[in-house]
Enzyme design. Structure first.
Site, mmCIF file in Angstrom:
data_model
loop_
_atom_site.group_PDB
_atom_site.id
_atom_site.type_symbol
_atom_site.label_atom_id
_atom_site.label_comp_id
_atom_site.label_asym_id
_atom_site.label_seq_id
_atom_site.Cartn_x
_atom_site.Cartn_y
_atom_site.Cartn_z
ATOM 1 N N CYS A 1 0.686 -1.141 0.019
ATOM 2 C CA CYS A 1 -0.258 -0.069 -0.001
ATOM 3 C C CYS A 1 1.029 1.193 0.069
ATOM 4 C CB CYS A 1 -0.891 0.021 1.240
ATOM 5 S SG CYS A 1 -2.009 1.279 1.346
ATOM 6 N N CYS B 1 -0.303 4.086 2.333
ATOM 7 C CA CYS B 1 -0.162 4.096 3.687
ATOM 8 C C CYS B 1 1.395 4.181 4.085
ATOM 9 C CB CYS B 1 -0.702 2.560 4.085
ATOM 10 S SG CYS B 1 -2.366 2.188 4.111
ATOM 11 N N ASP B 2 2.027 3.221 3.620
ATOM 12 C CA ASP B 2 3.566 3.049 3.882
ATOM 13 C C ASP B 2 4.718 4.246 3.136
ATOM 14 O OD1 ASP B 2 2.620 0.917 5.559
ATOM 15 O OD2 ASP B 2 2.811 -0.589 3.988
#
Length: 518
Positions: A338, A341-342
């Protein structure tokens, strides 16, 4: 100004819902984040007479705790500014600590309150992560309901030294009593299961058979359940993760009539719409078997058996894995799926994206604005992404595109340090030094548990007819787990409706009416 006028107006309305007086205890320094935090809590105090602010020294600076006046510490702490996706976590914490009951089932509340051990959770997040709030909000609820539990949200951008020291390479990452507990999106039921407080299935022992039982709670499953309930049928949804893969989607701009939304926001709308009908929703439950007896029986992982006159399978998909050495070993240690997200965790670092379709190119474009350099690897001789995305990609100065590049191995020691690939045009093997690998090579249907039960194609997709019917009488399927040619949210919702109508028609033709009680 930390909050704009529109957000202030919304917040003002929420603060009228406080059910008790609150004390916000702030630990601030001279840094900008501390000053922004002081401004935020001051604005909260000025908006409600129920809120007072105290200056204290907490474990981390800047941070603040939210406590009910005259009571013990709630255990709810925010380290760093809870803005972006975490702003909702702040609002809910204020309401719940004040005494407003969280919207969870009584059985789950009892499981939380039964925990006797002292549990101190720390969740490291990024403000761009749309999965992090689910974990933060779940652990905050647990802290509010049980004095043995406490929780700190730690914004990674503010505490980068701690992120580096703990080798955190994915968010959300949760520590329990100082030890790594879990990474990735979780709901309360998932956390309780990991703690050993698992459902034994006994709560399903007396559940009456459904007219239509939907397996899966994504767009297809939600649509199927709503259409079934609108027919006056006894309807249930059993889902491992309500919303499914949509939870991991950031921007959605192709839902007709909705110009733009985000995955978690759209899932919340689905769940809210489902809740308006008499639909029994059973979350965090994995189906492991479907078989046709007198009724269709769905066996859950905990051994419980649910029955339906008809069943609609809408189990969706998950990220496809590369299957190369190092991928499994370095998950959440440099291997990620992701970018939204990361991505912030890899600020200023070199990363790779594997995959040349729309998702891979979009990931590379997003990451290029955060990291030092992106190398995109595509195993074919050309990218598959839309032309407009390719043009944007090739315009970026810190992106290298490698075609005919077949990933052979992800290397590292305790975390990722590189990637080895084969140049299929020359037959030569090359190694790239980098610190993160984002895998974006498509999706796999969640249908393994149906092998040998239903007709499926070579990709593991359930074969259906124009009514959504499968090869098993009374069992229908909808959405991305089927052999429908296009995988889109709007198409999944339509196929869910089709399957529900198909199941309704099947019941009319094949199911005896219930006896009339006089």
């Amino acid at each position: 100004m930390v909050l704009d006028n529109q957000i202030k107006a919304q917040l003002q309305q929420y603060l009228t819902m406080l059910e008790g007086d609150l004390v916000i205890k702030v630990s601030a320094g001279e840094d900008k984040t501390s000053q922004d935090m002081l401004e935020l809590v001051t604005e909260l105090k000025n908006m409600s007479q129920r809120i007072t602010v105290e200056n204290v020294q907490l474990e981390r600076t800047p941070s603040f705790s939210i406590n009910k006046a005259g009571s013990e510490e709630s255990g709810v702490v925010f380290a760093g500014l809870p803005l972006g996706h975490e702003f909702t976590s702040l609002v809910l914490a204020l309401l719940q600590v004040s005494g407003r009951a969280p919207k969870i089932e009584d059985a789950v509340i009892k499981r939380i309150q039964a925990i006797k051990d002292k549990l101190h959770f720390e969740t490291f997040v990024s403000l761009t992560c749309h999965n992090c709030p689910d974990v933060v909000q779940a652990l905050n609820i647990m802290s509010v309901l049980n004095p043995n539990i406490s929780h700190v949200m730690v914004e990674g951008g503010t505490f980068q030294d701690e992120v580096q020291a703990r080798d955190i390479m994915a968010v959300p990452t949760v520590f329990l009593n100082g030890e790594n507990f879990a990474s990735g999106r979780m709901e309360i039921e998932d956390i309780l299961a990991k703690l050993g407080s698992q459902s034994d299935g006994s709560e399903f022992a007396d559940v009456e058979p459904f007219d239509i039982l939907v397996v899966g709670g994504g767009p297809a499953g939600s649509s199927a359940a709503i259409y079934s309930a609108r027919k006056g049928l006894r309807t249930g949804i059993v889902a491992e993760r309500f919303g499914g893969q949509v939870n991991d989607t950031l921007t959605i701009e192709n839902i007709i009539g909705t110009r733009s939304t985000e995955g978690p926001q759209f899932v919340a709308s689905l769940e809210g719409h489902v809740s308006e009908y008499d639909i029994e929703v059973m979350k965090s439950q994995r189906a492991v078997k479907v078989e046709r007896k007198e009724l269709v029986e769905v066996t859950l992982e905990n051994g419980a058996v649910l029955k339906g006159k008809t069943v609609i399978l809408s189990t969706g998909t998950r990220y496809r894995e590369l299957g190369v050495p190092g991928e499994e070993a370095f998950k959440n240690k440099g291997v990620a799926y992701c970018p939204h997200c990361d991505g912030p965790i890899f600020k200023g670092k070199n990363v790779a994206v594997v995959g040349g379709g729309n998702s891979g190119v979009e990931a590379a474009i997003d990451l290029a604005g955060v990291v030092k350099h992106v190398t995109l690897l595509q195993h074919r001789d050309e990218l598959k992404a839309d032309k407009v995305l390719q043009e944007r990609l090739y315009s970026l100065p810190n992106v290298t595109v490698l075609t005919n590049a077949s990933t052979q191995e992800i290397t590292g020691t305790d975390k990722v340090n590189g990637l080895t690939y084969l140049d299929k045009a020359t037959g030569e093997t090359h190694h790239i030094e980098l610190e993160g690998v984002f895998i974006q090579i498509g999706l796999l249907p969640n249908t393994e548990f149906l092998q040998g039960t239903l007709e499926m194609n070579q990709f593991g997709e359930i074969v259906i007819d124009k009514h959504g019917a499968t090869s098993m009488p009374g069992v229908f399927a909808a959405g991305d787990c089927t052999d429908t040619i296009y995988k889109q949210i709007v198409i999944s919702m339509g196929s869910g409706a089709t399957a529900a109508l198909g199941a309704f028609d099947y019941m009319i033709r094949h199911t005896a009416p219930d006896p009339v009680t006089v």
